[in-house]
Scaffold this motif. Sequence first.
Motif, PDB file in Angstrom:
ATOM      1  N   GLY A 344       0.794  -1.219   0.000  1.00 14.14           N
ATOM      2  CA  GLY A 344       0.000   0.000   0.000  1.00 14.14           C
ATOM      3  C   GLY A 344       0.829   1.272   0.000  1.00 14.14           C
ATOM      4  N   PRO A 348      -0.740   2.630  -3.672  1.00 21.46           N
ATOM      5  CA  PRO A 348      -1.854   2.944  -2.759  1.00 21.46           C
ATOM      6  C   PRO A 348      -3.226   2.610  -3.306  1.00 21.46           C
ATOM      7  CG  PRO A 348      -0.926   4.954  -3.691  1.00 21.46           C
ATOM      8  CD  PRO A 348      -0.009   3.848  -4.090  1.00 21.46           C
ATOM      9  N   ASP A 349      -3.388   2.526  -4.617  1.00 21.50           N
ATOM     10  CA  ASP A 349      -4.704   2.237  -5.196  1.00 21.50           C
ATOM     11  C   ASP A 349      -4.634   0.918  -5.954  1.00 21.50           C
ATOM     12  OD1 ASP A 349      -7.213   2.202  -6.253  1.00 21.50           O
ATOM     13  OD2 ASP A 349      -6.904   3.879  -7.647  1.00 21.50           O
ATOM     14  N   GLY A 351      -7.013  -0.782  -7.179  1.00 27.70           N
ATOM     15  CA  GLY A 351      -7.984  -0.844  -8.260  1.00 27.70           C
ATOM     16  C   GLY A 351      -9.099  -1.842  -8.056  1.00 27.70           C
ATOM     17  N   GLU A 353     -12.097  -3.371  -4.898  1.00 30.56           N
ATOM     18  CA  GLU A 353     -12.724  -3.081  -3.617  1.00 30.56           C
ATOM     19  C   GLU A 353     -12.306  -4.056  -2.526  1.00 30.56           C
ATOM     20  OE1 GLU A 353     -16.880  -3.018  -4.255  1.00 30.56           O
ATOM     21  OE2 GLU A 353     -16.876  -1.188  -5.486  1.00 30.56           O
ATOM     22  N   PRO A 355      -9.024  -5.819  -1.933  1.00 32.75           N
ATOM     23  CA  PRO A 355      -7.630  -6.139  -2.285  1.00 32.75           C
ATOM     24  C   PRO A 355      -7.081  -7.357  -1.548  1.00 32.75           C
ATOM     25  CG  PRO A 355      -7.751  -4.156  -0.934  1.00 32.75           C
ATOM     26  CD  PRO A 355      -9.154  -4.493  -1.324  1.00 32.75           C
ATOM     27  N   THR A 395      -6.802  -5.274 -12.833  1.00 32.09           N
ATOM     28  CA  THR A 395      -7.633  -4.385 -12.033  1.00 32.09           C
ATOM     29  C   THR A 395      -7.715  -3.039 -12.753  1.00 32.09           C
ATOM     30  OG1 THR A 395      -5.875  -3.372 -10.703  1.00 32.09           O
ATOM     31  CG2 THR A 395      -6.670  -5.533 -10.012  1.00 32.09           C
ATOM     32  N   GLU A 396      -8.340  -2.064 -12.124  1.00 30.07           N
ATOM     33  CA  GLU A 396      -8.448  -0.753 -12.751  1.00 30.07           C
ATOM     34  C   GLU A 396      -7.119  -0.025 -12.822  1.00 30.07           C
ATOM     35  OE1 GLU A 396     -11.377   1.496 -10.738  1.00 30.07           O
ATOM     36  OE2 GLU A 396     -13.044   0.186 -11.288  1.00 30.07           O
ATOM     37  N   THR A 397      -6.155  -0.432 -11.988  1.00 25.02           N
ATOM     38  CA  THR A 397      -4.883   0.297 -11.932  1.00 25.02           C
ATOM     39  C   THR A 397      -3.656  -0.550 -12.223  1.00 25.02           C
ATOM     40  OG1 THR A 397      -4.786  -0.119  -9.544  1.00 25.02           O
ATOM     41  CG2 THR A 397      -5.763   1.972 -10.271  1.00 25.02           C
TER      42      THR A 397
END
Length: 498
Positions: A344, A348-349, A351, A353, A355, A395-397
């Motif tokens: 983290g 930090p993100d 991506g 909900e 993790p 994931t989104e990131t």
Amino acid sequence: MGGLVSTPAFEHEPAFTTDDADTWHRVHPVSPLVRGWVAVAAIIFIFGRNSLESVFSQGWDGGKSLTGGPPALFIAAVVGAAVVIFGVAFFLSWRFTRYQVTDEHVHINSGIVFRQQRRARIDRVQAIDVVQPLVARAFGLAELKFEVADGGKSALKLSFLKIGEAKRLRAAILARAAGVVVNPEAPGEVQEAPETQVLALSPGRIIGAVFLGSTTIVALCVIVAAAVAVLWSGKPGILVGAVPLFIGIVAGYWKNITGDFNFRVAMSPDGVRLHYGLLETRSQTIPPGRVQAVGITQGPLWRIFGWYRVHVNVAGYGADASEHGSRTVLLPVGTLDEVMAVLGLVFPDPGVENPFEVFGAGLRGPADAHGFVHSPRSARWIDPLAWRRNAFRATETALLCRHGVIFRSLQVVPHERTQSLGLRQGPLMAALGLVDFELHSTAGPIRPLVHHMSLANGLQLFDEQAARAATARRIHRSEHWLAATATDLRIEEHERGN
């Protein structure tokens, strides 16, 4: 035990002031001694050993060796001359080495006969280390080493500075790289950022992890091979040939224990700080956004305790062969909770909900839980054990790549850090409708790869990951990670003044 902790920030050191075009500095005057003592000791050992043995065993007569070798006074003169020559050389090296830190660049001029002038852009700095070898620690000195985005070939070193000066210089470089001005009325003054400790590893954890690591597996293989050789030949004397191997194994244990000893992870505004080392201590700072990829691995013996190891690719570190890989280690050994904590800090993100569930599935597997897509059944013919562990999940990131059965691995690459993509297929894989997906990162210990995907999934992932990477790079935050924050603070001060 190792664990997550939190400590207050340390007290501030005096501010560091960046330089104008005419201001230059020299390293500490004791630097020649710290850098040259090994060479001097080697000369004394090589040239003086035989003569000293003669003196103590046979004595001497008027400076002549009683054993028929070179006269002791001649040996002493040679050693003394070599010490003087090396001393003068190191002194001149110190005298002709100067450095300067401006708001935009770091300049280092060095060399006696062949002059060298090096300049690095501060906004390209990838990571900064404050290193204290054992002798330097005795004098309160440290070496400052910082990397730029050049695959590990452009490391600049300042050897040696007072430890406080090295920390303030590190703060100045990181503050300028972040794009922040601490005090608008005195923009050249930079205060070292405080840090908050996140976790610390106990000596017992470090020692236990080393003895349950790959070195022990190698040692067991050597012992078994030696025992088989003795039983087969009936000659115990052949064990002498294994002595160098065991010396190497013991040296490996020592290096790993002393290198990771007292390992601590802290967070500060200028990045993630890692502190470690027993004899040679290192304080390493990785600014935000400089991590290109993260690799989480687990060996078979570590699985008993649920331990993992975390590596990173950082532009500028390269493969890190000179430091035996220690500089690319974000966490030498940790539980899943500790892995997620340090992950983290640099990512930090995630991506997603959930993790913990997603990354847990990536580390433990197998199959297609939490959205992972694994190899098709046809991959059993060339990968019968790991075909259900070889998988990916976007994931989104970031893109998550999972593989390995005995030695498990999960690789995480932020979309904006994708360098290039590739698909690889041999004749056997073509016959089975399989393809390997490669995601190219900067040079380092992590080589993101998804083994034995179906051709359809490979082509789809190739197109989708290329689009995700292009989009992420367009919206990625500026390399000056604190510039917006500094602007906001000045606006708030202006509003309060009105």
